[in-house]
Design a protein around this motif. Structure first.
Motif, PDB file in Angstrom:
ATOM      1  N   UNK A 108      10.236-145.090  31.131  1.00 18.98           N
ATOM      2  CA  UNK A 108      11.153-144.910  30.036  1.00 18.98           C
ATOM      3  C   UNK A 108      12.116-144.980  30.841  1.00 18.98           C
ATOM      4  N   UNK A 109      12.871-145.232  29.953  1.00 24.39           N
ATOM      5  CA  UNK A 109      14.138-145.080  30.652  1.00 24.39           C
ATOM      6  C   UNK A 109      14.721-143.569  31.250  1.00 24.39           C
ATOM      7  N   UNK A 110      15.241-141.983  30.022  1.00 21.77           N
ATOM      8  CA  UNK A 110      15.346-141.418  30.288  1.00 21.77           C
ATOM      9  C   UNK A 110      14.829-141.135  32.242  1.00 21.77           C
ATOM     10  N   UNK A 111      12.960-141.440  31.702  1.00 21.58           N
ATOM     11  CA  UNK A 111      12.263-141.220  33.613  1.00 21.58           C
ATOM     12  C   UNK A 111      12.999-141.485  34.397  1.00 21.58           C
ATOM     13  N   UNK A 112      13.412-143.409  34.506  1.00 21.82           N
ATOM     14  CA  UNK A 112      13.814-143.913  35.694  1.00 21.82           C
ATOM     15  C   UNK A 112      15.422-143.164  36.306  1.00 21.82           C
ATOM     16  N   UNK A 113      16.835-142.903  35.542  1.00 22.76           N
ATOM     17  CA  UNK A 113      17.128-142.354  35.251  1.00 22.76           C
ATOM     18  C   UNK A 113      16.961-140.811  36.015  1.00 22.76           C
ATOM     19  N   UNK A 114      16.593-140.113  35.363  1.00 22.36           N
ATOM     20  CA  UNK A 114      16.032-138.773  36.013  1.00 22.36           C
ATOM     21  C   UNK A 114      15.392-138.445  37.541  1.00 22.36           C
ATOM     22  N   UNK A 115      14.271-139.573  37.646  1.00 19.20           N
ATOM     23  CA  UNK A 115      14.012-139.243  38.908  1.00 19.20           C
ATOM     24  C   UNK A 115      15.247-139.806  39.438  1.00 19.20           C
ATOM     25  N   UNK A 116      15.339-141.133  39.496  1.00 19.68           N
ATOM     26  CA  UNK A 116      16.185-141.820  40.724  1.00 19.68           C
ATOM     27  C   UNK A 116      17.201-140.602  40.918  1.00 19.68           C
ATOM     28  N   UNK A 117      17.917-139.787  40.124  1.00 18.49           N
ATOM     29  CA  UNK A 117      18.956-138.610  39.991  1.00 18.49           C
ATOM     30  C   UNK A 117      18.474-137.533  40.945  1.00 18.49           C
ATOM     31  N   UNK A 118      17.264-137.301  41.154  1.00 13.24           N
ATOM     32  CA  UNK A 118      16.334-136.124  41.565  1.00 13.24           C
ATOM     33  C   UNK A 118      16.841-136.607  43.346  1.00 13.24           C
ATOM     34  N   UNK A 119      15.602-138.175  43.162  1.00 10.44           N
ATOM     35  CA  UNK A 119      16.016-138.815  44.337  1.00 10.44           C
ATOM     36  C   UNK A 119      16.284-138.951  45.613  1.00 10.44           C
ATOM     37  N   UNK A 120      17.925-139.497  45.045  1.00  7.55           N
ATOM     38  CA  UNK A 120      19.343-138.993  45.404  1.00  7.55           C
ATOM     39  C   UNK A 120      20.001-138.410  45.798  1.00  7.55           C
ATOM     40  N   UNK A 121      19.948-137.253  44.764  1.00  9.76           N
ATOM     41  CA  UNK A 121      20.102-135.782  45.164  1.00  9.76           C
ATOM     42  C   UNK A 121      19.265-134.971  45.983  1.00  9.76           C
ATOM     43  N   UNK A 122      17.899-135.449  46.900  1.00 11.14           N
ATOM     44  CA  UNK A 122      17.293-134.776  47.971  1.00 11.14           C
ATOM     45  C   UNK A 122      16.337-133.932  47.344  1.00 11.14           C
ATOM     46  N   UNK A 123      16.391-133.781  46.631  1.00 10.59           N
ATOM     47  CA  UNK A 123      14.787-133.829  45.993  1.00 10.59           C
ATOM     48  C   UNK A 123      13.581-134.531  46.600  1.00 10.59           C
ATOM     49  N   UNK A 124      13.009-133.661  46.556  1.00  9.98           N
ATOM     50  CA  UNK A 124      11.398-134.233  46.696  1.00  9.98           C
ATOM     51  C   UNK A 124      10.573-134.142  45.056  1.00  9.98           C
ATOM     52  N   UNK A 125      10.235-135.264  44.793  1.00 11.64           N
ATOM     53  CA  UNK A 125       9.904-135.406  43.434  1.00 11.64           C
ATOM     54  C   UNK A 125       8.673-135.980  43.400  1.00 11.64           C
ATOM     55  N   UNK A 126       7.221-135.942  43.111  1.00 15.14           N
ATOM     56  CA  UNK A 126       5.758-136.419  43.030  1.00 15.14           C
ATOM     57  C   UNK A 126       5.851-136.502  41.196  1.00 15.14           C
ATOM     58  N   UNK A 127       6.493-138.681  40.728  1.00 15.47           N
ATOM     59  CA  UNK A 127       6.325-138.567  39.306  1.00 15.47           C
ATOM     60  C   UNK A 127       5.139-139.103  39.343  1.00 15.47           C
ATOM     61  N   UNK A 128       5.212-139.633  37.938  1.00 17.73           N
ATOM     62  CA  UNK A 128       3.955-140.603  37.104  1.00 17.73           C
ATOM     63  C   UNK A 128       3.736-141.693  37.328  1.00 17.73           C
TER      64      UNK A 128
END
Length: 128
Positions: A108-128
């Motif tokens: 989803x658009x929201x999933x892309x934006x949210x994941x990219x924000x987390x990644x760019x902010x330094x978060x390690x996030x294993x997403x679907x």
């Protein structure tokens, strides 16, 4: 948080859709569609975050990721892997190679934006 994103994606329609979504959210998006020359483009563009497709012409995104992590100047570059390959072994390999997150198409658009924000902010996030 960095605002320059390099999107390495060879499918034009997917690039255009992601570019539109991210541009609307304030990101400065540039694109590249060839795996064989992607490392040179990363060095030239010096993005704050990289969105990297796994299946690319010329070279796989996983090979590119491996090389990025081996070079001191790109070892800490936040990388979101983007792929149609949704098997857990593929995600596990990408994360083991140093991806910050793994997003499976379709998303989803929201999933892309949210994941990219987390990644760019330094978060390690294993997403679907």
């Amino acid at each position: 948080m960095g605002r320059r994103v390099l999107l390495v994606e060879d499918e034009v329609n997917i690039f255009e859709a992601i570019s539109f979504i991210l541009s609307r959210e304030g990101w400065d998006v540039s694109g590249h569609g060839n795996g064989a020359t992607a490392l040179a483009e990363v060095a030239r563009a010096q993005p704050d975050v990289l969105v990297l497709d796994v299946m690319l012409p010329g070279r796989s995104g996983l090979d590119i990721l491996r090389d990025l992590r081996a070079q001191p100047e790109t070892a800490a570059l936040p990388v979101l892997m983007l792929t149609a390959k949704g098997q857990s072994k593929d995600r596990d390999l990408a994360l083991a190679l140093g991806a910050n997150a793994y997003l499976t198409k379709p998303f989803s658009n929201a999933e892309m934006v949210e994941t990219l924000r987390a990644v760019a902010g330094g978060g390690q996030q294993a997403t679907s």
